[in-house]
Design a protein around this motif. Structure first.
Motif, short mmCIF file in Angstrom:
data_model
loop_
_atom_site.label_atom_id
_atom_site.label_comp_id
_atom_site.label_asym_id
_atom_site.label_seq_id
_atom_site.Cartn_x
_atom_site.Cartn_y
_atom_site.Cartn_z
N VAL A 231 2.15 -10.55 -12.83
CA VAL A 231 1.49 -9.67 -11.88
C VAL A 231 2.31 -9.74 -10.59
O VAL A 231 2.57 -10.84 -10.08
CB VAL A 231 0.03 -10.10 -11.62
N LEU A 232 2.73 -8.60 -10.10
CA LEU A 232 3.61 -8.54 -8.93
C LEU A 232 2.91 -7.81 -7.78
O LEU A 232 2.09 -6.92 -8.02
CB LEU A 232 4.90 -7.81 -9.29
N HIS A 233 3.27 -8.18 -6.56
CA HIS A 233 2.65 -7.52 -5.41
C HIS A 233 3.61 -7.55 -4.23
O HIS A 233 4.47 -8.42 -4.11
CB HIS A 233 1.36 -8.24 -5.03
N SER A 234 3.45 -6.58 -3.34
CA SER A 234 4.19 -6.59 -2.07
C SER A 234 3.20 -6.82 -0.93
O SER A 234 2.47 -5.91 -0.54
CB SER A 234 4.99 -5.29 -1.87
N ASN A 235 3.14 -8.08 -0.50
CA ASN A 235 2.28 -8.52 0.60
C ASN A 235 0.81 -8.24 0.32
O ASN A 235 0.06 -7.82 1.21
CB ASN A 235 2.68 -7.86 1.91
N ALA A 236 0.38 -8.51 -0.92
CA ALA A 236 -1.02 -8.28 -1.30
C ALA A 236 -1.45 -9.38 -2.27
O ALA A 236 -2.01 -9.12 -3.33
CB ALA A 236 -1.19 -6.90 -1.93
N GLU A 237 -1.21 -10.62 -1.88
CA GLU A 237 -1.44 -11.74 -2.81
C GLU A 237 -2.90 -11.87 -3.22
O GLU A 237 -3.22 -12.10 -4.39
CB GLU A 237 -0.95 -13.05 -2.20
N ALA A 238 -3.81 -11.71 -2.26
CA ALA A 238 -5.24 -11.86 -2.59
C ALA A 238 -5.66 -10.82 -3.63
O ALA A 238 -6.38 -11.15 -4.59
CB ALA A 238 -6.08 -11.72 -1.32
N GLU A 239 -5.22 -9.60 -3.45
CA GLU A 239 -5.53 -8.54 -4.43
C GLU A 239 -4.89 -8.84 -5.77
O GLU A 239 -5.48 -8.60 -6.83
CB GLU A 239 -5.06 -7.19 -3.91
N ALA A 240 -3.66 -9.35 -5.74
CA ALA A 240 -2.96 -9.67 -6.99
C ALA A 240 -3.69 -10.76 -7.76
O ALA A 240 -3.84 -10.68 -8.99
CB ALA A 240 -1.53 -10.10 -6.69
N GLU A 242 -6.86 -11.43 -7.57
CA GLU A 242 -8.10 -10.85 -8.07
C GLU A 242 -7.83 -10.00 -9.31
O GLU A 242 -8.58 -10.05 -10.29
CB GLU A 242 -8.75 -10.00 -6.97
N TRP A 243 -6.75 -9.22 -9.26
CA TRP A 243 -6.38 -8.40 -10.41
C TRP A 243 -6.02 -9.28 -11.60
O TRP A 243 -6.33 -8.94 -12.75
CB TRP A 243 -5.22 -7.48 -10.04
N LEU A 244 -5.37 -10.40 -11.34
CA LEU A 244 -4.98 -11.32 -12.42
C LEU A 244 -6.19 -11.71 -13.27
O LEU A 244 -6.07 -11.85 -14.49
CB LEU A 244 -4.32 -12.57 -11.83
N LYS A 245 -7.35 -11.88 -12.65
CA LYS A 245 -8.55 -12.22 -13.41
C LYS A 245 -8.86 -11.15 -14.44
O LYS A 245 -9.19 -11.46 -15.60
CB LYS A 245 -9.74 -12.40 -12.46
N ASP A 246 -8.78 -9.88 -14.03
CA ASP A 246 -9.03 -8.78 -14.97
C ASP A 246 -7.95 -8.72 -16.06
O ASP A 246 -8.25 -8.52 -17.24
CB ASP A 246 -9.05 -7.44 -14.22
N VAL A 258 2.05 -14.95 -11.17
CA VAL A 258 1.97 -14.04 -10.03
C VAL A 258 3.21 -14.25 -9.16
O VAL A 258 3.60 -15.38 -8.89
CB VAL A 258 0.70 -14.29 -9.21
N SER A 259 3.81 -13.15 -8.72
CA SER A 259 5.04 -13.26 -7.94
C SER A 259 5.13 -12.12 -6.94
O SER A 259 4.49 -11.07 -7.09
CB SER A 259 6.25 -13.25 -8.87
N ASP A 260 5.97 -12.32 -5.91
CA ASP A 260 6.19 -11.31 -4.89
C ASP A 260 7.15 -10.23 -5.37
O ASP A 260 8.08 -10.50 -6.14
CB ASP A 260 6.82 -11.94 -3.64
N ILE A 261 6.95 -9.03 -4.87
CA ILE A 261 7.97 -7.99 -4.92
C ILE A 261 8.89 -8.26 -3.74
O ILE A 261 8.45 -8.27 -2.60
CB ILE A 261 7.34 -6.59 -4.84
#
Length: 285
Positions: A231-240, A242-246, A258-261
């Motif tokens: 699961v990747l995100h750009s400055n949205a770790e909390a959302e990432a 949360e999405w990881l749970k789904d 989980v990792s940064d873009i």
């Protein structure tokens, strides 16, 4: 024969992974007002987003200079390496892969085996990790390269762009014009096709876009469980997270990290982008 794995900073190899696998890096640059900053080295992720928000013009990006790449190869040769498996971000969005080939021709005594990941970020890192695992197992260069080329055909990543501003300005993403003019609540879903990032679909809300990405990923996986994901995100770790749970609930047999873009890719995707990437290999991370 002593084989090194070399990649670029967009793969975002974590310090923990570097402790487990000896993976070397060259750095791409983000340029603000023409001043280059090596991503992950000269500017932190936090500093990058603060600066990008403040600028009226998007930063630009650049690949490592061939001379810098030559220097890295010379360094590896001095350490006793005879062969380098160079895994780089997609040749459709950067010249880094070609730089590896050019630099390899310029340095005698070490052979560069360049692999076009046709992707970027953590899915690119998965290729590097697999190469490092095979080196530990005593595999030959040709066997490793063949495996990586097979993995390239068995990977996918789907991106959701939260803010169309960078997508509109950047001009790097094929098919982006399809979304311009319909800015309100549209969340483009993008993916790599034949080395290019192309627009796949547009969805009206972030929640629906993330669910659609899960559906597309499920279609690609097609029931296989020997899969590694991210699961990747750009400055949205909390959302990432949360999405990881789904995501983990939907794919209970698959391990996701989980990792940064990284800044070079985030320059084009913008802040708040999210992605799901998978490769049909159980890398046992």
């Amino acid at each position: 024969m002593k084989i090194a794995v070399l990649t670029d900073s967009t793969a975002n190899i974590s310090d923990e992974m570097k402790e487990r696998y000896p993976i070397h890096e060259v750095y791409l640059n983000v340029l603000f007002d023409g001043q280059p900053y090596r991503e992950k080295v000269d500017m932190s992720m936090e500093e990058f987003y603060i600066r990008m928000r403040a600028e009226s013009e998007l930063p630009t990006t650049s690949q490592p200079a061939v001379g810098e790449y030559v220097g890295k190869l010379e360094e590896l040769k001095a350490a006793g390496y005879t062969d380098v498996i160079a895994v780089h971000l997609s040749s459709g969005i950067s010249g880094t892969y070609q730089s590896a080939i050019t630099a390899g021709d310029m340095v005698e005594g070490i052979t560069v085996h360049a692999v076009d990941s046709e992707i970027s970020l953590t899915p690119q890192a998965f290729l590097c990790i697999r190469a490092a695992q095979m080196i530990k197992q005593g595999a030959l260069v040709d066997e490793i390269v063949a495996e990586l080329q097979s993995m390239v055909r068995e990977q996918a990543a789907y991106f959701m762009v939260d803010d169309l501003k960078n997508l509109k300005k950047g001009g790097r993403l094929t098919g982006a014009q399809a979304f311009v003019g319909s800015m309100l609540q549209v969340k483009p879903i993008l993916h790599f096709v034949e080395t290019k990032i192309v627009a796949a679909e547009k969805v009206r809300t972030k929640k629906k876009a993330l669910k659609r990405i899960e559906e597309l990923t499920a279609e690609f996986i097609d029931g296989e469980t020997a899969v590694t994901g991210c699961v990747l995100h750009s400055n949205a770790e909390a959302e990432a997270l949360e999405w990881l749970k789904d995501v983990q609930h939907r794919f209970p047999d698959i391990h996701f990290i989980v990792s940064d873009i990284t800044p070079v890719i985030a320059t084009h995707l913008g802040e708040g982008a999210m992605a799901l990437g998978v490769v049909k290999r159980d890398l046992k991370l």
